[in-house]
Design a protein around this motif. Sequence first.
Motif, PDB file in Angstrom:
ATOM      1  N   LEU A   1      44.482  21.947  58.377  1.00 15.55           N
ATOM      2  CA  LEU A   1      43.805  20.814  58.996  1.00 15.55           C
ATOM      3  C   LEU A   1      44.000  19.557  58.151  1.00 15.55           C
ATOM      4  O   LEU A   1      44.214  19.648  56.941  1.00 15.55           O
ATOM      5  CB  LEU A   1      42.302  21.104  59.140  1.00 15.55           C
ATOM      6  N   LYS A   2      43.895  18.406  58.807  1.00 13.73           N
ATOM      7  CA  LYS A   2      44.013  17.124  58.118  1.00 13.73           C
ATOM      8  C   LYS A   2      42.633  16.602  57.727  1.00 13.73           C
ATOM      9  O   LYS A   2      41.647  16.861  58.416  1.00 13.73           O
ATOM     10  CB  LYS A   2      44.694  16.092  59.023  1.00 13.73           C
ATOM     11  N   PHE A   3      42.572  15.851  56.642  1.00 13.52           N
ATOM     12  CA  PHE A   3      41.352  15.145  56.262  1.00 13.52           C
ATOM     13  C   PHE A   3      41.303  13.839  57.057  1.00 13.52           C
ATOM     14  O   PHE A   3      41.689  12.786  56.575  1.00 13.52           O
ATOM     15  CB  PHE A   3      41.334  14.873  54.761  1.00 13.52           C
ATOM     16  N   ASN A   4      40.811  13.954  58.275  1.00 13.73           N
ATOM     17  CA  ASN A   4      40.808  12.793  59.174  1.00 13.73           C
ATOM     18  C   ASN A   4      39.433  12.505  59.768  1.00 13.73           C
ATOM     19  O   ASN A   4      39.321  11.842  60.797  1.00 13.73           O
ATOM     20  CB  ASN A   4      41.827  13.005  60.294  1.00 13.73           C
ATOM     21  N   GLY A   5      38.386  13.041  59.130  1.00  9.70           N
ATOM     22  CA  GLY A   5      37.041  12.776  59.604  1.00  9.70           C
ATOM     23  C   GLY A   5      36.551  13.714  60.688  1.00  9.70           C
ATOM     24  O   GLY A   5      35.421  13.570  61.160  1.00  9.70           O
ATOM     25  N   ALA A   6      37.384  14.690  61.070  1.00  8.76           N
ATOM     26  CA  ALA A   6      37.001  15.599  62.150  1.00  8.76           C
ATOM     27  C   ALA A   6      36.073  16.701  61.652  1.00  8.76           C
ATOM     28  O   ALA A   6      36.101  17.085  60.486  1.00  8.76           O
ATOM     29  CB  ALA A   6      38.252  16.212  62.777  1.00  8.76           C
ATOM     30  N   THR A   7      35.242  17.212  62.560  1.00  6.88           N
ATOM     31  CA  THR A   7      34.378  18.352  62.257  1.00  6.88           C
ATOM     32  C   THR A   7      35.115  19.648  62.594  1.00  6.88           C
ATOM     33  O   THR A   7      36.120  19.633  63.310  1.00  6.88           O
ATOM     34  CB  THR A   7      33.075  18.279  63.049  1.00  6.88           C
TER      35      THR A   7
END
Length: 245
Positions: A123-129
Amino acid sequence: MATNNFKAFALDPNANVMSQADWEALPALLAGFSSGKASSAQVNKAIRQATTIAALIGQFIANSGVDALDNADVNGLVTKFTNALTTNLRLGAGAPAIGIPFFWPSSAMPNTVMDEWVDMVFLKFNGATFSATTYPKLALVFPGLKLTETRGEFLRIWDDGRGVDSGRSLLSAQSDDFKSHAHTLYFNNGSSGSNISIGSASNVTGIYSSGLNQPGGGSVAAMGNTGGSETRPRNIAFNFLVRAK
């Protein structure tokens, strides 16, 4: 499902097998049986210990997708076991641990690039839960169930009480800033009609020296705007990911 021919012996809870304490105290454990007859419970214990390990290794091989066959091909089993170590433990590709952030030099996700990682999820560190049910191990590392938005950001090591960047909590964001400083202009007091200008006339910022007259009354010290849209050091852009599963 791959086949495992190696089965453990006497696994029933009520099997005729001597206790572990009696087994460890058995004189024959060191010297072997040299005279008389071994009891069935003693023999069963020896067989169960050996076959349990054999079954474990056989299942480890089968979990890698190939058959572990009892066909007297020892060299073949060695090869399969070695390959299983690479497949099951990902030793050949150095798999990242779940929950540890890392830089990745491509927009393509790692499981589409590395064959050994094909069954992993990144997963990317993009603010998603994310879901703790879907990614329970990742939830242990990020109990807030959210991967911080880091796109376009610089990373800074947590101050942890040092006092250089006080008051920060882990994963907190910080806006851009300049360290407090001064720009001083030195000049002689001239006549009320003289002008001192720094920068182009078209870039006047409206910052005036308190030692000079204001607009309409005489002298003006104006400073022009320079630079881009942000303050930044030289840098290289990488993808920032975490293994979730």
